[in-house]
Design a protein around this motif. Sequence first.
Motif, mmCIF file in Angstrom:
data_model
loop_
_atom_site.group_PDB
_atom_site.id
_atom_site.type_symbol
_atom_site.label_atom_id
_atom_site.label_comp_id
_atom_site.label_asym_id
_atom_site.label_seq_id
_atom_site.Cartn_x
_atom_site.Cartn_y
_atom_site.Cartn_z
ATOM 1 N N GLU A 141 0.594 -1.237 -0.139
ATOM 2 C CA GLU A 141 -0.087 -0.163 -0.105
ATOM 3 C C GLU A 141 1.072 1.149 -0.077
ATOM 4 N N TYR A 142 0.741 2.182 -1.010
ATOM 5 C CA TYR A 142 1.401 3.346 -1.129
ATOM 6 C C TYR A 142 0.433 4.490 -1.027
ATOM 7 N N ALA A 143 1.043 5.752 -0.947
ATOM 8 C CA ALA A 143 0.282 6.920 -1.029
ATOM 9 C C ALA A 143 1.160 7.997 -1.916
ATOM 10 N N LEU A 144 0.450 8.795 -2.858
ATOM 11 C CA LEU A 144 0.942 9.702 -3.491
ATOM 12 C C LEU A 144 0.903 11.069 -2.829
ATOM 13 N N SER A 154 -7.047 15.966 -7.154
ATOM 14 C CA SER A 154 -7.842 15.515 -8.362
ATOM 15 C C SER A 154 -6.420 15.157 -9.450
ATOM 16 N N GLN A 155 -5.363 16.087 -9.353
ATOM 17 C CA GLN A 155 -4.377 15.884 -10.208
ATOM 18 C C GLN A 155 -3.662 14.488 -9.866
ATOM 19 N N LEU A 156 -3.430 14.477 -8.408
ATOM 20 C CA LEU A 156 -2.785 13.158 -7.946
ATOM 21 C C LEU A 156 -3.605 11.735 -8.256
ATOM 22 N N ARG A 157 -4.836 11.994 -8.367
ATOM 23 C CA ARG A 157 -5.864 10.784 -8.690
ATOM 24 C C ARG A 157 -5.616 10.617 -10.080
ATOM 25 N N ALA A 158 -5.736 11.709 -10.796
ATOM 26 C CA ALA A 158 -5.324 11.229 -12.370
ATOM 27 C C ALA A 158 -3.794 10.657 -12.753
ATOM 28 N N LEU A 159 -3.059 11.306 -11.995
ATOM 29 C CA LEU A 159 -1.760 10.566 -12.015
ATOM 30 C C LEU A 159 -1.832 9.005 -11.660
ATOM 31 N N GLN A 160 -2.409 8.776 -10.644
ATOM 32 C CA GLN A 160 -2.682 7.156 -10.115
ATOM 33 C C GLN A 160 -3.366 6.497 -11.206
ATOM 34 N N VAL A 177 -4.455 -3.396 -9.240
ATOM 35 C CA VAL A 177 -4.176 -2.349 -8.514
ATOM 36 C C VAL A 177 -5.471 -1.283 -8.065
ATOM 37 N N ALA A 178 -5.670 -1.209 -6.812
ATOM 38 C CA ALA A 178 -7.028 -0.692 -6.457
ATOM 39 C C ALA A 178 -6.608 0.763 -6.210
ATOM 40 N N SER A 179 -7.495 1.821 -6.478
ATOM 41 C CA SER A 179 -7.268 3.368 -6.110
ATOM 42 C C SER A 179 -8.272 3.549 -5.086
#
Length: 273
Positions: A141-144, A154-160, A177-179
Amino acid sequence: MIAALIRASIANRVLVLLATFALGAWGVWAALRMPLDAIPDLSDVQVIIRTSYPGQAPRIVENQVTYPLTTTMLSVPGAKNVRGYSFFGDSFVYVLFEDGTDLYWARSRVLEYLNQVQSRLPAQAKTSLGPDATGVGWVYEYALIDRSGRMDLSQLRALQDWFLKYELKAVPNVSEVASIGGMVKQYQIVLDPARLRAYNIPHAKVIEAVQRSNQETGGSVLELGEAEYMVRASGYLKSLDDFRKIPLSASEAGVPASEVVSGIAAKSSRVFR
C-alpha cells in the motif's frame, strides 16, 4: 550404540568437522533460496462475482441478481459454499471451492455457468469476475504525496489512474491495483426544468444529445498530390463551453435555439472516491 558412535567420532575428527561444515553450508544455501511467506495463505479458494445494477434498491438487487446467481453457482463442480450479498446498486457473490482446487480452473467453471445465467439477469446488470487473488493478496500500500504543493487531489488521482496504475499492473504476479481516495474530476449538467418543459424536451433527449456530442467520426480519404489524407470529425467535449454549446432543439431551418442552449448550466466538480 551411542558409545560406539562417540568413539568413531573421536577417531575420525577430520571427517566429523568436514561433515559439520558441509551441513552448515547447505543450511545457509537453503535458507537464502527458500521461498518464504510472511503470512501463510490459509484462505479458501474463492471466485468473486460482482454485478453492478445502478439505481436499484438492495431488495431488487437481491431478487433479480443475487438470487439467480447464487442458485446457479450452487451447481458448479467443486463448489462447497456460495454466499451472496446485496447492496444498493451492487451485488457480490462468493463461490468457495474445495481445498486443492486450481484457482484458474475454478474461475473458468464459474465463467461458464455465468454465461448460462446471463439471460436471466436484467439488461442493465453488468457482471464481472473479481481479481485472481486470494484473501491475503494485499501485499503493498502506498500514497501519492505532493510535497511541493503544486498538485491538488484531483491531479494526484489522475496521475494514479492514468499512469502509475498501468505501470504497476505490468509487474509480475500483480493481478490488480486498487485506487482509494483522491478527487475524481467530472462534469455535471444542471438542467432547468421550467425551460425543458416549455420547449417539450425530456431528460432522455438531453442525455442522447450529450452522448452524440462527445464522440469522433471517421470519414473518407482525400488524395491530393499523390498523398492520402484521412478525414475525421473530432467532437470530444473538453471544456464547460463545449457543454453549453450542445444544441437540444433546432428550428425548421436547422438553426439551434439559443434559448434552449442557455437553459443548461454545466459546471465542473470533483467527487471524492
